[in-house]
Design a protein around this motif. Structure first.
Motif, PDB file in Angstrom:
ATOM      1  N   LEU A 164       9.861 -61.998  16.216  1.00  0.00           N
ATOM      2  CA  LEU A 164      10.690 -61.037  15.495  1.00  0.00           C
ATOM      3  C   LEU A 164      10.106 -60.683  14.139  1.00  0.00           C
ATOM      4  CD1 LEU A 164      14.310 -62.295  16.290  1.00  0.00           C
ATOM      5  CD2 LEU A 164      13.069 -60.381  17.322  1.00  0.00           C
ATOM      6  N   ASP A 165       9.342 -61.584  13.537  1.00  0.00           N
ATOM      7  CA  ASP A 165       8.734 -61.283  12.239  1.00  0.00           C
ATOM      8  C   ASP A 165       7.727 -60.146  12.341  1.00  0.00           C
ATOM      9  OD1 ASP A 165      10.224 -63.234  11.001  1.00  0.00           O
ATOM     10  OD2 ASP A 165       8.638 -64.751  11.043  1.00  0.00           O
ATOM     11  N   ALA A 166       7.238 -59.889  13.544  1.00  0.00           N
ATOM     12  CA  ALA A 166       6.256 -58.818  13.743  1.00  0.00           C
ATOM     13  C   ALA A 166       6.920 -57.453  13.907  1.00  0.00           C
ATOM     14  CB  ALA A 166       5.386 -59.116  14.964  1.00  0.00           C
ATOM     15  N   VAL A 167       8.247 -57.433  13.918  1.00  0.00           N
ATOM     16  CA  VAL A 167       8.977 -56.182  14.164  1.00  0.00           C
ATOM     17  C   VAL A 167       9.503 -55.616  12.853  1.00  0.00           C
ATOM     18  CG1 VAL A 167      10.921 -55.112  15.350  1.00  0.00           C
ATOM     19  CG2 VAL A 167       9.652 -56.955  16.459  1.00  0.00           C
ATOM     20  N   SER A 168       9.170 -54.383  12.594  1.00  0.00           N
ATOM     21  CA  SER A 168       9.739 -53.624  11.485  1.00  0.00           C
ATOM     22  C   SER A 168       9.744 -52.166  11.912  1.00  0.00           C
ATOM     23  CB  SER A 168       8.915 -53.795  10.206  1.00  0.00           C
ATOM     24  OG  SER A 168       7.650 -53.167  10.336  1.00  0.00           O
ATOM     25  N   LEU A 169      10.595 -51.380  11.287  1.00  0.00           N
ATOM     26  CA  LEU A 169      10.637 -49.965  11.642  1.00  0.00           C
ATOM     27  C   LEU A 169       9.290 -49.310  11.353  1.00  0.00           C
ATOM     28  CD1 LEU A 169      14.215 -48.948  10.424  1.00  0.00           C
ATOM     29  CD2 LEU A 169      13.449 -49.520  12.728  1.00  0.00           C
ATOM     30  N   ARG A 170       8.606 -49.752  10.315  1.00  0.00           N
ATOM     31  CA  ARG A 170       7.299 -49.186   9.995  1.00  0.00           C
ATOM     32  C   ARG A 170       6.287 -49.491  11.091  1.00  0.00           C
ATOM     33  NH1 ARG A 170       2.884 -51.316   8.112  1.00  0.00           N
ATOM     34  NH2 ARG A 170       3.917 -53.289   7.602  1.00  0.00           N
ATOM     35  N   LYS A 171       6.268 -50.747  11.563  1.00  0.00           N
ATOM     36  CA  LYS A 171       5.311 -51.122  12.604  1.00  0.00           C
ATOM     37  C   LYS A 171       5.642 -50.450  13.931  1.00  0.00           C
ATOM     38  CE  LYS A 171       4.217 -55.626  10.554  1.00  0.00           C
ATOM     39  NZ  LYS A 171       4.334 -57.098  10.716  1.00  0.00           N
ATOM     40  N   VAL A 172       6.932 -50.325  14.234  1.00  0.00           N
ATOM     41  CA  VAL A 172       7.325 -49.632  15.463  1.00  0.00           C
ATOM     42  C   VAL A 172       6.899 -48.172  15.388  1.00  0.00           C
ATOM     43  CG1 VAL A 172       9.282 -48.861  16.850  1.00  0.00           C
ATOM     44  CG2 VAL A 172       9.240 -51.200  15.947  1.00  0.00           C
TER      45      VAL A 172
ATOM     46  N   GLY B 201       6.184 -40.980  12.110  1.00  0.00           N
ATOM     47  CA  GLY B 201       6.508 -41.351  10.745  1.00  0.00           C
ATOM     48  C   GLY B 201       7.709 -42.278  10.717  1.00  0.00           C
ATOM     49  N   PRO B 202       7.698 -43.288   9.838  1.00  0.00           N
ATOM     50  CA  PRO B 202       8.813 -44.240   9.787  1.00  0.00           C
ATOM     51  C   PRO B 202      10.168 -43.573   9.579  1.00  0.00           C
ATOM     52  CG  PRO B 202       6.972 -45.046   8.487  1.00  0.00           C
ATOM     53  CD  PRO B 202       6.622 -43.647   8.884  1.00  0.00           C
ATOM     54  N   MET B 203      10.219 -42.517   8.793  1.00  0.00           N
ATOM     55  CA  MET B 203      11.492 -41.877   8.508  1.00  0.00           C
ATOM     56  C   MET B 203      12.108 -41.265   9.753  1.00  0.00           C
ATOM     57  SD  MET B 203      12.059 -42.695   5.496  1.00  0.00           S
ATOM     58  CE  MET B 203      13.592 -41.780   5.352  1.00  0.00           C
ATOM     59  N   ARG B 204      11.288 -40.909  10.717  1.00  0.00           N
ATOM     60  CA  ARG B 204      11.844 -40.338  11.953  1.00  0.00           C
ATOM     61  C   ARG B 204      12.719 -41.341  12.687  1.00  0.00           C
ATOM     62  NH1 ARG B 204       8.470 -37.383  16.245  1.00  0.00           N
ATOM     63  NH2 ARG B 204      10.600 -37.197  17.006  1.00  0.00           N
ATOM     64  N   LEU B 205      12.349 -42.623  12.592  1.00  0.00           N
ATOM     65  CA  LEU B 205      13.105 -43.636  13.320  1.00  0.00           C
ATOM     66  C   LEU B 205      14.520 -43.780  12.787  1.00  0.00           C
ATOM     67  CD1 LEU B 205      10.274 -44.276  14.411  1.00  0.00           C
ATOM     68  CD2 LEU B 205      10.856 -46.704  14.283  1.00  0.00           C
ATOM     69  N   TYR B 206      14.721 -43.460  11.504  1.00  0.00           N
ATOM     70  CA  TYR B 206      16.052 -43.627  10.928  1.00  0.00           C
ATOM     71  C   TYR B 206      17.049 -42.619  11.501  1.00  0.00           C
ATOM     72  CZ  TYR B 206      14.378 -47.048   7.580  1.00  0.00           C
ATOM     73  OH  TYR B 206      13.867 -48.188   7.010  1.00  0.00           O
ATOM     74  N   GLY B 207      16.565 -41.605  12.173  1.00  0.00           N
ATOM     75  CA  GLY B 207      17.485 -40.717  12.870  1.00  0.00           C
ATOM     76  C   GLY B 207      18.071 -41.349  14.118  1.00  0.00           C
TER      77      GLY B 207
END
Length: 230
Positions: free
Chosen positions: A34-42, A49-55
């Motif tokens: 789980l430490d390897a998971v972040s919205l940026r890495k996904v 772009g990371p901001m797209r995931l926040y939608g």
């Protein structure tokens, strides 16, 4: 409003949806926990772009919730269990199998109930097998008791696997490395019960240990269902 109730954003030129996001997150977790998971890495894995995931997902916890529910699809029985005992056994065994495929699952089991559609389907399949066998409260306690066993057993097994991975030592390698210390301590005579367990106890594999403990817990539940307290 939960993540399952919130609609996804409209389709955009580059294809992206929660299923793809969750699949990428699970792949990262399978590789590094789980430490390897972040919205940026996904986002990077999806070339977005990371901001797209926040939608689609507001927080990392929502992402974990979605990942957990995706794995519950693997736990869901393929066929309707024949009776309550099979239902509880299937729940335990399939959860363990899922955790061995996805060791990070051990870190998310337990705690508050999960509300995703797959988790709810697993609960429905399990509780429906107890319907008519006993009252609702006793059925719930039966499920909680078995869950407490298999979650604890899974976490211990996964912890051992992580230790093997971290040290490079198998269970038997570790025992050989620490054998002289254990032998010296047992020779003091201060630990007779432990000495007997070490010298006379059977060495069983994780699957056998899990199955044996599960049988004992199910036997105890069966005794309560057959002879409920007055």
């Amino acid at each position: 409003m939960t993540v399952w109730d919130r609609p996804e954003p409209p389709t955009r030129p580059a294809p992206l949806d929660r299923d793809r996001i969750v699949a990428a997150a699970i792949a990262l977790a399978d590789e590094g926990g789980l430490d390897a998971v972040s919205l940026r890495k996904v986002a990077a894995r999806l070339d977005a772009g990371p901001m797209r995931l926040y939608g689609y997902i507001s927080t990392k916890q929502e992402l974990f919730d979605l990942m957990l529910d995706a794995v519950y699809a693997e736990v869901l029985p393929e066929e309707r269990p024949r009776d309550w005992r099979e239902a509880l056994r299937v729940l335990a065994v399939r959860t363990r199998q899922a955790a061995l495929r996805h060791p990070w699952l051990a870190d998310l089991l337990g705690g508050r109930p999960t509300l995703g559609p797959n988790a709810l389907a697993v609960s429905e399949a399990t509780l429906s097998a107890l319907d008519g066998v006993t009252d609702v409260d006793t059925g719930m306690r039966a499920v909680e008791t078995v869950s407490a066993y298999y979650i604890g057993a899974i976490r211990r097994e996964v912890a051992n696997l992580r230790a093997e991975h971290a040290t490079g030592l198998s269970k038997h390698d570790w025992q050989r490395a620490h054998g002289p210390h254990v032998t010296n301590m047992l020779a003091t005579g201060r630990y007779p019960a432990l000495a007997k367990a070490v010298h006379d106890g059977a060495d069983v594999d994780s699957e056998t240990s899990f199955a044996t403990g599960l049988d004992w817990v199910l036997d105890a539940v069966a005794a309560k269902l057959t002879h409920p307290p007055s």
